[in-house]
Motif scaffolding. Structure first.
Motif, mmCIF file in Angstrom:
data_model
loop_
_atom_site.group_PDB
_atom_site.id
_atom_site.type_symbol
_atom_site.label_atom_id
_atom_site.label_comp_id
_atom_site.label_asym_id
_atom_site.label_seq_id
_atom_site.Cartn_x
_atom_site.Cartn_y
_atom_site.Cartn_z
ATOM 1 N N PRO A 127 160.226 151.667 87.446
ATOM 2 C CA PRO A 127 159.200 152.693 87.739
ATOM 3 C C PRO A 127 159.696 154.118 87.561
ATOM 4 O O PRO A 127 158.892 155.018 87.300
ATOM 5 N N ASP A 131 156.675 156.139 83.876
ATOM 6 C CA ASP A 131 155.671 156.545 84.873
ATOM 7 C C ASP A 131 154.450 155.643 84.828
ATOM 8 O O ASP A 131 153.905 155.263 85.870
ATOM 9 N N THR A 132 154.005 155.337 83.615
ATOM 10 C CA THR A 132 152.807 154.512 83.451
ATOM 11 C C THR A 132 153.068 153.421 82.420
ATOM 12 O O THR A 132 153.965 153.541 81.572
ATOM 13 N N GLN A 147 148.015 151.875 83.777
ATOM 14 C CA GLN A 147 148.201 151.897 85.221
ATOM 15 C C GLN A 147 149.578 152.475 85.539
ATOM 16 O O GLN A 147 150.507 152.369 84.747
ATOM 17 N N PRO A 148 149.721 153.103 86.707
ATOM 18 C CA PRO A 148 151.056 153.545 87.127
ATOM 19 C C PRO A 148 152.005 152.339 87.226
ATOM 20 O O PRO A 148 151.604 151.254 87.655
ATOM 21 N N THR A 149 153.236 152.531 86.844
ATOM 22 C CA THR A 149 154.203 151.435 86.840
ATOM 23 C C THR A 149 154.401 150.859 88.232
ATOM 24 O O THR A 149 154.615 149.652 88.386
ATOM 25 N N THR A 150 154.318 151.692 89.263
ATOM 26 C CA THR A 150 154.511 151.200 90.621
ATOM 27 C C THR A 150 153.432 150.194 91.036
ATOM 28 O O THR A 150 153.675 149.350 91.908
ATOM 29 N N LYS A 151 152.254 150.288 90.421
ATOM 30 C CA LYS A 151 151.192 149.324 90.722
ATOM 31 C C LYS A 151 151.346 148.029 89.922
ATOM 32 O O LYS A 151 150.872 146.979 90.340
ATOM 33 N N VAL A 152 151.987 148.124 88.780
ATOM 34 C CA VAL A 152 152.155 146.945 87.925
ATOM 35 C C VAL A 152 153.390 146.147 88.330
ATOM 36 O O VAL A 152 153.345 144.925 88.484
ATOM 37 N N THR A 154 155.058 145.050 90.867
ATOM 38 C CA THR A 154 155.047 144.690 92.285
ATOM 39 C C THR A 154 156.298 143.867 92.610
ATOM 40 O O THR A 154 157.029 143.447 91.692
#
Length: 285
Positions: A127, A131-132, A147-152, A154
């Protein structure tokens, strides 16, 4: 007809054949049993575990969810690792020095670094690096996914990627050994009747290599189910993470660890049953 050898060693009338006992094996067996009894007696005397609380948590909803998550993660990770490992193994035996070098580097890297470090890297470093995550049609402005990497990435995704890629390094060597174990004469015979290289792999080599690698692949499945416990370090709610969260609040450390151990034994028994069934259906010879 009795041979001279049989006459020389035949017991005389009235004599009894006495077989020599292996006293060393018996002594070792008694020593092992005595050690187990000593450990059990020490545990019972110290009352390290409340059996009522242990049985109460054994089939609790949270623990069952953790066991299910661990089984799902381990099974899916091994399936992906088998696919990636097959590609890496074919690259190693392709004869192309570039492909073989890339495959050898992959195996060296992913087998040479601990799985825990790889899981932490995927969860924390990716992440930061990206960023995305964007999926778009090349040479157009059409964006299919963004999508933001932090959402993908997991905890589940990071654990799946880390375990799959690490296990692929081991599976590739197992598959490569199985491919090389297939007799070279069969490949030559298949090419002599007009089969292409792809047909030889698909119809001759891979079916036989699959039978050869079954025991080792079953062993890796068992190892993978236990390795899912590493995902607790990045917050994935697998079996060890859930039991750890529970005993950190009620301090029933031994009881909860025993619960986790029982369910890991159940999962490994499940994997062993699958392995034994496949080995009977697809024997090596």
């Amino acid at each position: 007809m009795t041979t001279a050898l049989e006459v020389d060693f035949a017991p005389e009338a009235g004599q009894q054949v006495v077989h020599r006992r292996n006293w060393g094996a018996w002594l070792l067996s008694f020593a092992c049993l005595a050690g187990v009894a000593l450990i059990l007696n020490a545990g019972i005397s110290a009352r390290i575990m409340d059996m009522e609380r242990f049985l109460g948590y054994l089939f609790s909803e949270q623990v069952l969810i953790g066991a299910r998550n661990a089984l799902f993660l381990g099974t899916l990770a091994l399936a992906i690792a088998c696919g990636v490992g097959l590609v890496i193994a074919l690259m190693r035996v392709s004869g192309n020095p570039v492909l073989a070098g890339i495959a050898a580097t992959y195996v060296y890297f992913f087998r040479g670094t601990p799985m825990l470090i790889q899981l932490l890297f995927w969860f924390n470093a990716v992440p930061i690096m990206f960023d995305t995550i964007t999926l778009a049609i090349p040479f157009t402005d059409i964006v299919l996914f963004q999508q933001p990497t932090t959402k993908v990435v997991t905890p589940f995704v990071a654990a799946l990627i880390g375990l799959s890629l690490a296990e692929a390094g081991y599976m590739s060597e197992i598959i490569r050994a199985g491919i090389q174990a297939v007799d070279q004469g069969q490949r030559s015979a298949a090419r002599a009747i007009g089969m292409t290289q792809g047909q030889v792999l698909h119809r001759v080599v891979i079916p036989q290599a699959g039978r050869i690698i079954l025991p080792a692949a079953g062993n890796q499945y068992i190892m993978m189910l236990k390795s899912t416990s590493l995902a607790s370090a990045i917050g994935y709610l697998e079996l060890l993470r859930i039991t750890t969260d529970i005993y950190s609040s009620n301090f029933l450390v031994v009881e909860l660890l025993a619960v986790a151990a029982v369910w890991y034994l159940v999962m490994t028994a499940f994997a062993t049953g699958i392995q034994s069934t496949l080995e009977r259906l697809f024997p090596h010879r």
